[in-house]
Structures are given as C-alpha cells and as structure tokens.
Design a protein around this motif. Structure first.
Motif, PDB file in Angstrom:
ATOM      1  N   ALA A 149      -8.998 -13.070  14.841  1.00 38.94           N
ATOM      2  CA  ALA A 149      -9.951 -12.735  13.813  1.00 38.94           C
ATOM      3  C   ALA A 149     -10.477 -11.499  13.792  1.00 38.94           C
ATOM      4  O   ALA A 149     -10.672 -10.619  12.804  1.00 38.94           O
ATOM      5  CB  ALA A 149     -10.887 -13.931  14.024  1.00 38.94           C
ATOM      6  N   LEU A 150     -10.718 -10.894  15.067  1.00 38.12           N
ATOM      7  CA  LEU A 150     -11.206  -9.642  15.221  1.00 38.12           C
ATOM      8  C   LEU A 150     -10.191  -8.426  14.947  1.00 38.12           C
ATOM      9  O   LEU A 150     -10.722  -7.473  14.521  1.00 38.12           O
ATOM     10  CB  LEU A 150     -11.710  -9.403  16.788  1.00 38.12           C
ATOM     11  CG  LEU A 150     -12.769 -10.271  17.391  1.00 38.12           C
ATOM     12  CD1 LEU A 150     -12.947 -10.122  18.946  1.00 38.12           C
ATOM     13  CD2 LEU A 150     -14.060  -9.684  16.739  1.00 38.12           C
ATOM     14  N   ALA A 151      -9.042  -8.899  15.426  1.00 39.20           N
ATOM     15  CA  ALA A 151      -7.772  -7.970  14.760  1.00 39.20           C
ATOM     16  C   ALA A 151      -7.941  -7.634  13.055  1.00 39.20           C
ATOM     17  O   ALA A 151      -7.499  -6.658  12.634  1.00 39.20           O
ATOM     18  CB  ALA A 151      -6.685  -8.198  15.553  1.00 39.20           C
ATOM     19  N   LEU A 152      -8.011  -8.926  12.477  1.00 37.93           N
ATOM     20  CA  LEU A 152      -8.092  -8.747  11.157  1.00 37.93           C
ATOM     21  C   LEU A 152      -9.321  -8.619  10.564  1.00 37.93           C
ATOM     22  O   LEU A 152      -9.762  -8.418   9.404  1.00 37.93           O
ATOM     23  CB  LEU A 152      -7.593 -10.274  10.645  1.00 37.93           C
ATOM     24  CG  LEU A 152      -6.374 -10.920  11.146  1.00 37.93           C
ATOM     25  CD1 LEU A 152      -6.070 -12.095  10.800  1.00 37.93           C
ATOM     26  CD2 LEU A 152      -5.096  -9.908  10.506  1.00 37.93           C
ATOM     27  N   ASP A 153     -10.241  -8.032  11.289  1.00 34.89           N
ATOM     28  CA  ASP A 153     -11.771  -7.717  11.029  1.00 34.89           C
ATOM     29  C   ASP A 153     -12.191  -8.630  10.131  1.00 34.89           C
ATOM     30  O   ASP A 153     -13.018  -8.265   9.221  1.00 34.89           O
ATOM     31  CB  ASP A 153     -11.406  -6.455   9.918  1.00 34.89           C
ATOM     32  CG  ASP A 153     -12.624  -5.650   9.770  1.00 34.89           C
ATOM     33  OD1 ASP A 153     -13.500  -5.680  11.136  1.00 34.89           O
ATOM     34  OD2 ASP A 153     -13.047  -4.697   8.968  1.00 34.89           O
ATOM     35  N   ILE A 154     -12.132 -10.118  10.625  1.00 32.96           N
ATOM     36  CA  ILE A 154     -13.042 -10.959   9.898  1.00 32.96           C
ATOM     37  C   ILE A 154     -14.224 -11.182  10.407  1.00 32.96           C
ATOM     38  O   ILE A 154     -14.747 -10.871  11.784  1.00 32.96           O
ATOM     39  CB  ILE A 154     -12.131 -12.430  10.298  1.00 32.96           C
ATOM     40  CG1 ILE A 154     -10.888 -12.379   9.359  1.00 32.96           C
ATOM     41  CG2 ILE A 154     -13.011 -13.493   9.696  1.00 32.96           C
ATOM     42  CD1 ILE A 154      -9.865 -13.490   9.700  1.00 32.96           C
ATOM     43  N   ARG A 155     -15.406 -11.218   9.733  1.00 37.47           N
ATOM     44  CA  ARG A 155     -16.731 -11.297  10.277  1.00 37.47           C
ATOM     45  C   ARG A 155     -16.846 -12.350  11.207  1.00 37.47           C
ATOM     46  O   ARG A 155     -16.333 -13.600  11.186  1.00 37.47           O
ATOM     47  CB  ARG A 155     -17.632 -11.582   9.185  1.00 37.47           C
ATOM     48  CG  ARG A 155     -17.616 -10.345   8.079  1.00 37.47           C
ATOM     49  CD  ARG A 155     -18.704 -10.976   6.864  1.00 37.47           C
ATOM     50  NE  ARG A 155     -20.269 -11.041   7.556  1.00 37.47           N
ATOM     51  CZ  ARG A 155     -21.090 -11.634   7.057  1.00 37.47           C
ATOM     52  NH1 ARG A 155     -20.777 -12.007   5.946  1.00 37.47           N
ATOM     53  NH2 ARG A 155     -22.128 -11.810   7.519  1.00 37.47           N
ATOM     54  N   VAL A 156     -17.578 -12.109  12.407  1.00 40.60           N
ATOM     55  CA  VAL A 156     -17.918 -12.830  13.366  1.00 40.60           C
ATOM     56  C   VAL A 156     -18.449 -14.221  12.936  1.00 40.60           C
ATOM     57  O   VAL A 156     -17.831 -15.307  13.334  1.00 40.60           O
ATOM     58  CB  VAL A 156     -18.721 -12.336  14.533  1.00 40.60           C
ATOM     59  CG1 VAL A 156     -19.161 -13.238  15.500  1.00 40.60           C
ATOM     60  CG2 VAL A 156     -18.063 -11.221  15.121  1.00 40.60           C
ATOM     61  N   VAL A 157     -19.414 -14.099  11.902  1.00 40.68           N
ATOM     62  CA  VAL A 157     -20.204 -15.229  11.847  1.00 40.68           C
ATOM     63  C   VAL A 157     -19.312 -16.131  11.058  1.00 40.68           C
ATOM     64  O   VAL A 157     -19.301 -17.569  10.932  1.00 40.68           O
ATOM     65  CB  VAL A 157     -21.279 -14.913  10.585  1.00 40.68           C
ATOM     66  CG1 VAL A 157     -21.896 -16.082  10.119  1.00 40.68           C
ATOM     67  CG2 VAL A 157     -22.406 -13.954  11.588  1.00 40.68           C
ATOM     68  N   VAL A 158     -18.209 -15.865  10.263  1.00 41.67           N
ATOM     69  CA  VAL A 158     -17.496 -16.520   9.493  1.00 41.67           C
ATOM     70  C   VAL A 158     -16.312 -17.273  10.512  1.00 41.67           C
ATOM     71  O   VAL A 158     -16.189 -18.419  10.118  1.00 41.67           O
ATOM     72  CB  VAL A 158     -16.443 -15.682   8.556  1.00 41.67           C
ATOM     73  CG1 VAL A 158     -15.317 -16.547   7.752  1.00 41.67           C
ATOM     74  CG2 VAL A 158     -17.311 -15.136   7.421  1.00 41.67           C
ATOM     75  N   THR A 159     -15.895 -16.366  11.556  1.00 45.02           N
ATOM     76  CA  THR A 159     -14.975 -17.138  12.606  1.00 45.02           C
ATOM     77  C   THR A 159     -15.734 -18.346  13.197  1.00 45.02           C
ATOM     78  O   THR A 159     -15.167 -19.487  13.188  1.00 45.02           O
ATOM     79  CB  THR A 159     -14.637 -16.316  13.325  1.00 45.02           C
ATOM     80  OG1 THR A 159     -14.066 -14.931  12.856  1.00 45.02           O
ATOM     81  CG2 THR A 159     -13.459 -16.748  14.381  1.00 45.02           C
ATOM     82  N   VAL A 160     -16.923 -18.118  13.651  1.00 45.44           N
ATOM     83  CA  VAL A 160     -17.821 -19.179  14.384  1.00 45.44           C
ATOM     84  C   VAL A 160     -18.255 -20.424  13.417  1.00 45.44           C
ATOM     85  O   VAL A 160     -18.233 -21.403  13.732  1.00 45.44           O
ATOM     86  CB  VAL A 160     -18.931 -18.466  15.020  1.00 45.44           C
ATOM     87  CG1 VAL A 160     -19.610 -19.671  16.029  1.00 45.44           C
ATOM     88  CG2 VAL A 160     -18.119 -17.317  16.181  1.00 45.44           C
ATOM     89  N   ALA A 161     -18.645 -19.908  12.206  1.00 44.11           N
ATOM     90  CA  ALA A 161     -18.981 -21.009  11.426  1.00 44.11           C
ATOM     91  C   ALA A 161     -17.805 -22.112  11.010  1.00 44.11           C
ATOM     92  O   ALA A 161     -18.230 -23.453  10.858  1.00 44.11           O
ATOM     93  CB  ALA A 161     -19.727 -20.429   9.969  1.00 44.11           C
ATOM     94  N   THR A 162     -16.749 -21.327  10.921  1.00 38.53           N
ATOM     95  CA  THR A 162     -15.510 -22.171  10.598  1.00 38.53           C
ATOM     96  C   THR A 162     -15.117 -23.024  11.788  1.00 38.53           C
ATOM     97  O   THR A 162     -14.984 -24.169  11.563  1.00 38.53           O
ATOM     98  CB  THR A 162     -14.438 -21.499  10.174  1.00 38.53           C
ATOM     99  OG1 THR A 162     -14.597 -20.541   9.153  1.00 38.53           O
ATOM    100  CG2 THR A 162     -13.012 -22.230   9.796  1.00 38.53           C
ATOM    101  N   ALA A 163     -15.247 -22.476  12.861  1.00 42.31           N
ATOM    102  CA  ALA A 163     -15.140 -23.362  14.050  1.00 42.31           C
ATOM    103  C   ALA A 163     -16.140 -24.567  14.207  1.00 42.31           C
ATOM    104  O   ALA A 163     -15.605 -25.466  14.996  1.00 42.31           O
ATOM    105  CB  ALA A 163     -15.171 -22.655  15.520  1.00 42.31           C
ATOM    106  N   ALA A 164     -17.470 -24.286  13.939  1.00 42.91           N
ATOM    107  CA  ALA A 164     -18.304 -25.419  13.940  1.00 42.91           C
ATOM    108  C   ALA A 164     -18.012 -26.267  13.168  1.00 42.91           C
ATOM    109  O   ALA A 164     -18.204 -27.501  13.319  1.00 42.91           O
ATOM    110  CB  ALA A 164     -19.652 -24.631  13.672  1.00 42.91           C
ATOM    111  N   VAL A 165     -17.336 -25.948  11.693  1.00 44.96           N
ATOM    112  CA  VAL A 165     -17.288 -27.231  10.691  1.00 44.96           C
ATOM    113  C   VAL A 165     -15.965 -27.782  11.375  1.00 44.96           C
ATOM    114  O   VAL A 165     -15.862 -29.182  11.108  1.00 44.96           O
ATOM    115  CB  VAL A 165     -16.847 -26.361   9.757  1.00 44.96           C
ATOM    116  CG1 VAL A 165     -16.295 -27.614   8.626  1.00 44.96           C
ATOM    117  CG2 VAL A 165     -18.030 -25.987   8.666  1.00 44.96           C
ATOM    118  N   VAL A 166     -14.997 -27.098  11.952  1.00 44.46           N
ATOM    119  CA  VAL A 166     -13.894 -27.827  12.635  1.00 44.46           C
ATOM    120  C   VAL A 166     -14.348 -28.954  13.660  1.00 44.46           C
ATOM    121  O   VAL A 166     -13.855 -29.950  13.854  1.00 44.46           O
ATOM    122  CB  VAL A 166     -12.958 -26.591  13.074  1.00 44.46           C
ATOM    123  CG1 VAL A 166     -11.875 -27.540  13.969  1.00 44.46           C
ATOM    124  CG2 VAL A 166     -12.260 -25.992  12.108  1.00 44.46           C
ATOM    125  N   GLY A 167     -15.371 -28.505  14.468  1.00 46.93           N
ATOM    126  CA  GLY A 167     -15.927 -29.096  15.629  1.00 46.93           C
ATOM    127  C   GLY A 167     -16.403 -30.431  15.215  1.00 46.93           C
ATOM    128  O   GLY A 167     -16.253 -31.576  15.620  1.00 46.93           O
TER     129      GLY A 167
END
Length: 412
Positions: A149-167
C-alpha cells in the motif's frame, strides 16, 4: 471441534494482522504526529502498560463469562482501535489511541490463548504452537499489505480502515465457531469435572492451583519473552553496527528470525506429541542459546544472520508450552492463571530491549545480548515446570487415559 480449531487459528492470524497494521505504520504515524524517538519510546511503554492492564482485567471476566464471548468482544474492540493511531495528529491524541489499542490487544491476547487451551484439551494432543504460527502468518500478511500500500501511495487511513472492516467481518464470520464448552463457578452450565472443580473452588480462584508453579511459569514466560524481544528490537541493529553493513542487510536478519520462527511453529506440535513439553522447552532453549551465541560470535554478517535464524527456530515452540501449562494448572476456568502468565511474558517483552540497551550502552551490543543467553539458560533449567499435571494433563486426560488405556476401553 475442527470448526473450533479453525476459528481459533483465524483469530490468532487476525491478531497478528491487526498488530502489523500498527507496527508497520510506526514511521508514518510518527511523522504525522511529530513524535520523536524519545517520545515514541514512552508511548510504547504506555501501550505495553495498557495491554498488561487489559490482560489482568480480562482474566476474571473469562472465568465469569467464558473465553469465547471475551474473544469476540476483544477482537471487535481491537479492529476499531487499530484505526485510532493513524487518525491522531499530535502526541496526546496518539497516547490515547495507543492506550486503547494496547488495552484491546491485551484482552485479545489472553482470551484467544484461553480459547486455544480449551480447544487443545478437547483434541488431547499438542496444537498450541500452530495457533501461534498463524499469528506469525497474520503478521507477515499484514506487513506485506502495508508495504504494498505504501509503495502504491495509498493513504494510510484508507489501508488501516479497510483492515479494521476486514477484522470485524472476520470475527463475525468465525465467532460462532469458537468453543463455548464451559461456564465458570456459579453458573448454570459447565463442562463435566471443570464444573465440579469450579463449584468447590468458591470465590477463591486460586483454590487448587499450585501457586509456586504458577509463579515459576510466570518467571519463565518473562525470561522467554525477554529473549524474544531482543530479536524484535536489536537483531537488525546488531548486524548493522557489528559488521558495518547497510540497513537493508540488517533488516534481513530480523526477517530471517521471523520467517524461521513462523515455519518452525507448524512443526513443534508433532515434536511435542513425541517427546513431551519438557523436552521441547529444554531443547528449544538450548537451540536458541546456540543461535544467539552464534550471532554474537559470528565472524561475518552472513553467519550472524544464520545465528538469528537458528535463534528463531529455538524460540518457536517455547511460549506455547508455557501458555498451555498455565491454562492447565486448574481444570476449572483458567482465565486468571493465563492472564498472569501472559502478562508477565508481555512485561518481559518490554523489559528485554531496555535491559540489552542498558548493558550495551556500557559495553557493546554483543555483550548486551548476553541477557538473552542468560534468559534461555534459566528456561532450560526450569523446563520441568511444564510437566503435565498428575491429575489432569494438558490434553484433558485423567490418569490411565493414555493411548493404551483407550485401546483397553474399546476392546473391553
């Protein structure tokens, strides 16, 4: 029982995955909040302290309500809390976020290990190390996702929020498969002899518990997690400083340790079934000792990296043996015994880097790593603490209910 085993394995992997969302984003979060290294060190202690508090509060709740509902609540809470550090914009906000994250993570750590002990009892053979292996797998998956995600320049908030939903989705999916076999003393439903033991224990949770053995288990957990903590915080720096290598080479040493530990954990249970927990703890401690000494005395970076890998193999199955033994100190609900041992282990994880740093600041980093050597020597000497109870072993058998006894019953 297979559904329960899969559910618990998924929860362990989820815990590792969510933890990686915080750890792998530490540089980005530090930059966003303007927190320096010294402040970050204090905040990490706050995270560890809140996790310890969560562990100790979770233990009595497990004894009262069972580990399954506590696992679900803690996993839900951790899924929500993992978003808060990346939303923080300053030090005080990050402190509150990490206190919440640590508290939820501590509760999940205890509840999922209590659930794992309950499932292992039903299986009547060692399976605990594999659960911890799935935690490592989850951590690796989370770290890889963050890197991509960092290599693709995806916003950190988006990555972690998606992980939270997955959780949340994951725990909703597998929560129904968790084991709800027993309730604590004073409730209507219970599980055979556990109910009788709990009922006779009264309000004193330590009734029937060998407190000296509990204290020794806690001490060994502290020592083992102290040794493991040295790898997390010092393995990369050890290679870089000792051999003047690039930081990328140093990162390989921690990767070798992590990968070796993750892979070895999936083979430890079979070894434990053959030779017993005591030999696994003693043998693994000695293997880890050889690996650490190999890293300290290595003539080159390559040999040091190999030493860290052997260190990971040695440590792979040690903590699972301790947690299993703690969960089986009593046949009643074991939330408090597990929370105490897990909590002391967590304190060891926090203390390890500090102890190594203190010694190395007055000598060399290689000398500081001797602390891990001493911890493993202690674990090897005290290995008999995980010996199975005479009344009720870690697979839930009563005396005489071994393999031979089982055949006799069937034939009779």
């Amino acid at each position: 029982m297979r559904r329960a085993r899969v559910s618990v394995a998924v929860v362990f992997a989820l815990n590792g995955f969510l933890a990686a969302m915080w750890v792998a984003h530490i540089p980005a979060i530090s930059e966003r909040t303007g927190v320096g290294h010294e402040q970050l060190g204090g905040l990490l202690l706050l995270l560890g302290g809140s996790a310890f508090v969560g562990m100790q509060l979770c233990g009595p709740l497990i004894d009262r309500f069972g580990s399954a509902p506590l696992t679900i609540v803690a996993a839900m809470s951790l899924s929500a809390a993992v978003v808060t550090p990346v939303l923080a914009s300053n030090g005080p906000q990050l402190a509150l976020a990490l206190a919440a994250f640590g508290f939820a993570n501590g509760g999940l750590d205890v509840s999922m290990n209590a659930q794992a002990v309950a499932v292992e009892r039903r299986y009547r053979r060692p399976i605990m190390a594999a659960f911890h292996g799935y935690f490592s797998v989850g951590s690796l998956i989370g770290s890889a996702i963050v890197a991509a995600a960092l290599a693709l320049d995806i916003r950190v908030v988006v990555t972690v929020a998606t992980a939270a939903v997955v959780g949340v989705l994951v725990i909703v999916t597998v929560g129904g498969g968790l084991l709800r076999a027993a309730r604590p003393a004073g409730t209507a439903a219970a599980d055979g002899p556990a109910a009788d033991a709990a009922a006779t224990a009264g309000d004193r949770w330590w009734s029937g518990v060998d407190l000296r053995r509990l204290a020794l288990l806690a001490a060994v957990a502290f020592a083992l997690m102290l040794a493991e903590g040295t790898a997390y915080d010092w393995s990369a720096l050890h290679v870089v400083e000792t051999f003047d290598t690039p930081e990328a080479t140093g990162a390989i040493s921690f990767g070798a340790f992590s990968a070796a530990m993750a892979l070895a954990r999936f083979g430890v249970d079979r070894v434990a079934a053959r030779i017993g927990s005591v030999m696994v703890l003693r043998g693994g401690s000695l293997i880890g000792l050889v690996g650490m000494l190999g890293a300290i005395l290595a003539p080159s970076a390559g040999w040091a990296i190999a030493g860290w890998a052997v260190f990971g193999i040695g440590l792979a199955g040690l903590i699972p043996q301790i947690f299993t033994a703690a969960g089986n100190l009593t046949v009643a609900s074991s939330g408090r015994t597990i929370s105490l041992v897990v909590g002391c282990g967590y304190l060891g994880m926090l203390a390890g880097p500090a102890v190594v740093g203190f010694i190395s600041s007055r000598s060399t980093l290689g000398t500081g790593l001797i602390a891990a050597v001493a911890a493993l020597v202690f674990a090897a000497v005290a290995a008999s603490v995980v010996r199975e109870n005479s009344r009720h072993d870690h697979r839930g058998r009563e005396p005489g209910q071994g393999r031979d006894a089982g055949h006799a019953t069937l034939e009779g």
